[in-house]
Scaffold this active site. Structure first.
Site, PDB file in Angstrom:
ATOM      1  N   HIS A  13       0.845  -1.211   0.000  1.00  0.00           N
ATOM      2  CA  HIS A  13       0.000   0.000   0.000  1.00  0.00           C
ATOM      3  C   HIS A  13       0.873   1.252   0.000  1.00  0.00           C
ATOM      4  O   HIS A  13       1.529   1.542   0.992  1.00  0.00           O
ATOM      5  CB  HIS A  13      -0.898   0.019   1.246  1.00  0.00           C
ATOM      6  N   HIS A  15       1.537   5.478  -2.017  1.00  0.00           N
ATOM      7  CA  HIS A  15       1.138   6.566  -2.925  1.00  0.00           C
ATOM      8  C   HIS A  15       2.377   7.106  -3.638  1.00  0.00           C
ATOM      9  O   HIS A  15       3.300   7.585  -2.966  1.00  0.00           O
ATOM     10  CB  HIS A  15       0.494   7.704  -2.123  1.00  0.00           C
ATOM     11  N   ARG A  17       1.966   9.398  -6.273  1.00  0.00           N
ATOM     12  CA  ARG A  17       1.593  10.653  -6.953  1.00  0.00           C
ATOM     13  C   ARG A  17       1.922  10.536  -8.439  1.00  0.00           C
ATOM     14  O   ARG A  17       1.992   9.446  -8.969  1.00  0.00           O
ATOM     15  CB  ARG A  17       2.283  11.887  -6.325  1.00  0.00           C
ATOM     16  N   LYS A 102      -9.969   0.162  -5.023  1.00  0.00           N
ATOM     17  CA  LYS A 102      -9.891   0.823  -3.719  1.00  0.00           C
ATOM     18  C   LYS A 102     -11.186   1.551  -3.404  1.00  0.00           C
ATOM     19  O   LYS A 102     -11.701   2.313  -4.226  1.00  0.00           O
ATOM     20  CB  LYS A 102      -8.722   1.818  -3.746  1.00  0.00           C
ATOM     21  N   HIS A 139     -10.239   1.920   2.705  1.00  0.00           N
ATOM     22  CA  HIS A 139      -9.881   2.918   3.710  1.00  0.00           C
ATOM     23  C   HIS A 139     -11.033   2.892   4.705  1.00  0.00           C
ATOM     24  O   HIS A 139     -12.114   3.401   4.422  1.00  0.00           O
ATOM     25  CB  HIS A 139      -9.701   4.308   3.075  1.00  0.00           C
ATOM     26  N   HIS A 177      -4.008   0.036   6.300  1.00  0.00           N
ATOM     27  CA  HIS A 177      -3.419   0.839   7.379  1.00  0.00           C
ATOM     28  C   HIS A 177      -4.252   0.839   8.665  1.00  0.00           C
ATOM     29  O   HIS A 177      -4.745   1.860   9.111  1.00  0.00           O
ATOM     30  CB  HIS A 177      -3.141   2.286   6.942  1.00  0.00           C
ATOM     31  N   ASP A 250       1.946   2.847   3.359  1.00  0.00           N
ATOM     32  CA  ASP A 250       1.133   4.048   3.150  1.00  0.00           C
ATOM     33  C   ASP A 250       2.024   5.281   2.972  1.00  0.00           C
ATOM     34  O   ASP A 250       1.625   6.387   3.318  1.00  0.00           O
ATOM     35  CB  ASP A 250       0.137   4.270   4.301  1.00  0.00           C
TER      36      ASP A 250
HETATM   37  O1  DOR Z   1      -2.433   9.947   5.620  1.00  0.00           O
HETATM   38  C1  DOR Z   1      -2.863   9.592   4.535  1.00  0.00           C
HETATM   39  N1  DOR Z   1      -2.391  10.097   3.378  1.00  0.00           N
HETATM   40  N2  DOR Z   1      -3.854   8.684   4.496  1.00  0.00           N
HETATM   41  C2  DOR Z   1      -4.462   8.346   3.356  1.00  0.00           C
HETATM   42  O2  DOR Z   1      -5.330   7.524   3.396  1.00  0.00           O
HETATM   43  C3  DOR Z   1      -4.092   9.016   2.085  1.00  0.00           C
HETATM   44  C4  DOR Z   1      -2.733   9.544   2.126  1.00  0.00           C
HETATM   45  C5  DOR Z   1      -2.416  10.505   0.999  1.00  0.00           C
HETATM   46  O3  DOR Z   1      -2.783  10.212  -0.155  1.00  0.00           O
HETATM   47  O4  DOR Z   1      -1.785  11.531   1.243  1.00  0.00           O
HETATM   48 ZN    ZN Z   2      -2.925   5.275   1.672  1.00  0.00          ZN
END
Ligand code: DOR
Ligand code: ZN
Length: 347
Positions: A13, A15, A17, A102, A139, A177, A250
């Site tokens: 899991h 991100h 970007r 998701k 989530h 998470h 995460d």
């Molecule tokens: O803290 C977080 N940041 N929790 C999430 O579920 C998304 C993530 C984000 O994309 O910045």
């Molecule tokens: Zn996340």
């Protein structure tokens, strides 16, 4: 023990970007992970197979050239469920090799405005996901204004997840998470089709680390850090060695000025020290021998993907996480655990 060699881990899991930022985030993760499940909460969100495959190309273009005779980094793509997701979208996602879909409750976190307000309205979609064996990543927080932020995960489980799991016993579900004792209990009590990821920050910290002695914006993430009893429950979950819990950082980058702000973003950018942070925690808990299963086999087995065959080696050597890193656009970002010392380093 001064050296630890484990099968190469995967991050289930995170991100990345998009755009220039991929030049920073993809190599940081490919440094120690073979694969990563890539979250679809871009702007606009990645809502179908075509968008996910295009995003995958951009990630691969930013991936480092693998060293001789090593496997290239492999992103595992997801799509974002919205009110307009169709059964056809699910079918084509599966056919296109998308790994999962998701579910974000509307307004739950960064870029979740497009998400679903009524989970029940997605029941035909969940049915299609069960039929096509496309796992559902959740989530797990309610977003009602009258619900305290610290209770949102437990209430989501109670109001929504229990019923969902009962209605779709064939659907593979990952509660992402997790942060509470209630989540650990729920996972332990549910079938083998239900599992959870655990982040380094939720194992390392509790809400004191966010709020005592001044607000620490770089420890702010969602779901928010909870009280100590919940942190201890997460630790017990990894100590148990249960296959139902696996690594998901995460890692979620936000530039320094977006975190150190009157309305700071949620997310910890942990890719720079991900496996080292887990090693630190596992050593503290005297379970280093269980790191490989948590980081490298439980997730692959759950997703029914082959286990990695390459290995990584961690060496016992103190180092400090950098205070700041320059992003490709010139803005600084503060990595999670910045300026703090870790005792395991990737060889
Ligand atoms: O803290 C977080 N940041 N929790 C999430 O579920 C998304 C993530 C984000 O994309 O910045
Ligand atoms: Zn996340």
């Amino acid at each position: 023990m001064n050296e630890l060699t484990i099968l190469k881990p995967d991050d289930w899991h995170l991100h990345f970007r998009d755009g220039d930022l991929l030049q920073e985030t993809v190599p940081a993760t490919a440094r120690c992970f073979a694969r990563a499940i890539v979250m679809p909460n871009l702007v606009p969100p990645v809502t179908n197979a075509e968008m996910a495959l295009n995003y995958k190309k951009r990630i691969l273009a930013a991936s480092p050239t693998p060293a001789a005779e090593t496997e290239p980094f492999s992103p595992l793509m997801t799509i974002y469920l919205t009110n307009t997701t169709s059964v056809e979208d699910i079918k084509s996602a599966k056919q296109a090799g998308i790994t999962a879909a998701k579910f974000y409750p509307a307004g739950a976190t960064t870029n979740s405005d497009a998400a679903v307000s009524q989970i029940d309205s997605l029941y035909p979609i969940f049915e299609a996901m069960a039929k096509h064996s496309l796992p559902l990543l959740i989530h797990g927080e309610v977003t009602d204004n009258d619900i305290d932020i610290f209770d949102r995960e437990a209430i989501f489980i109670d109001r929504n997840l229990t019923k969902l799991a009962r209605n779709f016993p064939e659907l593979k579900i990952v509660l992402e998470h997790i942060t509470t004792r209630e989540a650990v209990d729920f996972i332990n009590e549910s079938s083998s089709n239900i599992a959870a990821t655990i982040t380094p920050q939720h194992l390392l910290f509790n809400r004191n680390d966010l709020l005592v002695g001044g607000i620490k914006p770089h420890n702010f993430c969602l779901p928010i850090l909870k009280r100590d009893i919940h942190q201890q429950a997460l630790r017990k979950a990894v100590i148990s060695g249960s296959k139902k819990f696996f690594l998901g950082t995460d890692s979620a980058p936000h530039a320094k000025h977006r975190k150190e702000s009157a309305c700071g973003c949620a997310g910890c950018y942990s890719a720079w020290s991900a496996i080292e942070l887990y090693a630190e925690i596992f050593e503290e808990l005297s379970i280093l021998s269980k790191l490989e299963a948590f980081a490298s086999t439980h997730g692959a087995d759950f997703y029914q993907l082959p286990r990695n065959t390459e290995t990584i080696t961690l060496i016992k050597k103190d180092w400090s996480v950098p205070e700041e890193i320059a992003l490709p656009d010139g803005n600084p970002i503060v990595p999670f655990y910045a300026g703090q010392s870790l005792s395991w380093q990737l060889k």
